[in-house]
Scaffold this motif. Sequence first.
Motif, mmCIF file in Angstrom:
data_model
loop_
_atom_site.group_PDB
_atom_site.id
_atom_site.type_symbol
_atom_site.label_atom_id
_atom_site.label_comp_id
_atom_site.label_asym_id
_atom_site.label_seq_id
_atom_site.Cartn_x
_atom_site.Cartn_y
_atom_site.Cartn_z
ATOM 1 N N LEU A 106 0.827 -1.205 0.000
ATOM 2 C CA LEU A 106 0.000 0.000 0.000
ATOM 3 C C LEU A 106 0.868 1.264 0.000
ATOM 4 C CD1 LEU A 106 -2.755 -1.085 2.551
ATOM 5 C CD2 LEU A 106 -3.140 -0.480 0.145
ATOM 6 N N GLY A 107 1.908 1.258 0.815
ATOM 7 C CA GLY A 107 2.815 2.404 0.850
ATOM 8 C C GLY A 107 3.537 2.611 -0.467
ATOM 9 N N ASP A 108 3.972 1.501 -1.075
ATOM 10 C CA ASP A 108 4.655 1.597 -2.374
ATOM 11 C C ASP A 108 3.720 2.145 -3.444
ATOM 12 O OD1 ASP A 108 6.943 0.593 -1.228
ATOM 13 O OD2 ASP A 108 6.693 -1.454 -2.005
ATOM 14 N N MET A 109 2.450 1.775 -3.372
ATOM 15 C CA MET A 109 1.477 2.264 -4.348
ATOM 16 C C MET A 109 1.380 3.786 -4.311
ATOM 17 S SD MET A 109 -1.736 -0.385 -4.099
ATOM 18 C CE MET A 109 -1.999 -1.561 -5.437
ATOM 19 N N ILE A 110 1.387 4.360 -3.122
ATOM 20 C CA ILE A 110 1.289 5.817 -2.994
ATOM 21 C C ILE A 110 2.483 6.485 -3.655
ATOM 22 C CG2 ILE A 110 1.214 7.739 -1.363
ATOM 23 C CD1 ILE A 110 -0.176 5.827 0.614
ATOM 24 N N VAL A 111 3.667 5.950 -3.421
ATOM 25 C CA VAL A 111 4.882 6.504 -4.033
ATOM 26 C C VAL A 111 4.783 6.442 -5.554
ATOM 27 C CG1 VAL A 111 7.367 6.211 -4.297
ATOM 28 C CG2 VAL A 111 6.305 5.908 -2.042
#
Length: 216
Positions: A106-111
């Motif tokens: 999920l965090g990688d998706m935001i980046v």
Amino acid sequence: MAGAKFVQKDAYGMILDAIDTGLYKPGDRLVESELAERFGVSRTPVREALQRLETQSLLERDGRSLIVASLDHNQLAELYVVRCELEGLAARLAARHATAEEVRVLGDMIVEDRALMPDPNALARANRRFHRQIHLASHNRFLVQQLDLVYRSMALMATTSLAVEGRSETALSEHQQIVDAIGARDEDAADASLRSHISNAFVQRLKQDAQKPVAP
């Protein structure tokens, strides 16, 4: 018989994807022969797919023709109420059940999504993927099924609220708050953050609709 069922499912999926990606927008007429030619399938599975989509209220009758349905003001409000409740629950359950790997994704998706900010349509597709990842992280198959139905109806929105100036940056910041709460295992904060995110999106949607010209 098994092959026929596969083709039928494929025709339904391809038409649904075409609506979801905006190839066919609310009000567009869907012609059986044209769909069969476009997707390279026979008319029978296309006809059955259209009947299924009409049953699901994604298509509606305009005389003898089928057109992509649209949502009126009340339907839009009703959809957002259901979406807010179900997605808040999904975030709450994700804070309880998500694995460390799911939180990292999920965090990688935001980046990755920050690179899409100049393209609202591409960001809208990425936004749906992000929300679905939260749905899956809830680890509740019945909730995921219900949210799939909600997002199917959301395909009937002709525009994305992410096209509003400044909304993309704000939405990604809201996504980060949601992920931070899920990662911290704070169920209340995850629920509240996602509900706030949906509410803000609804406000932008209402502003977009208010700017549309009123028919005389």
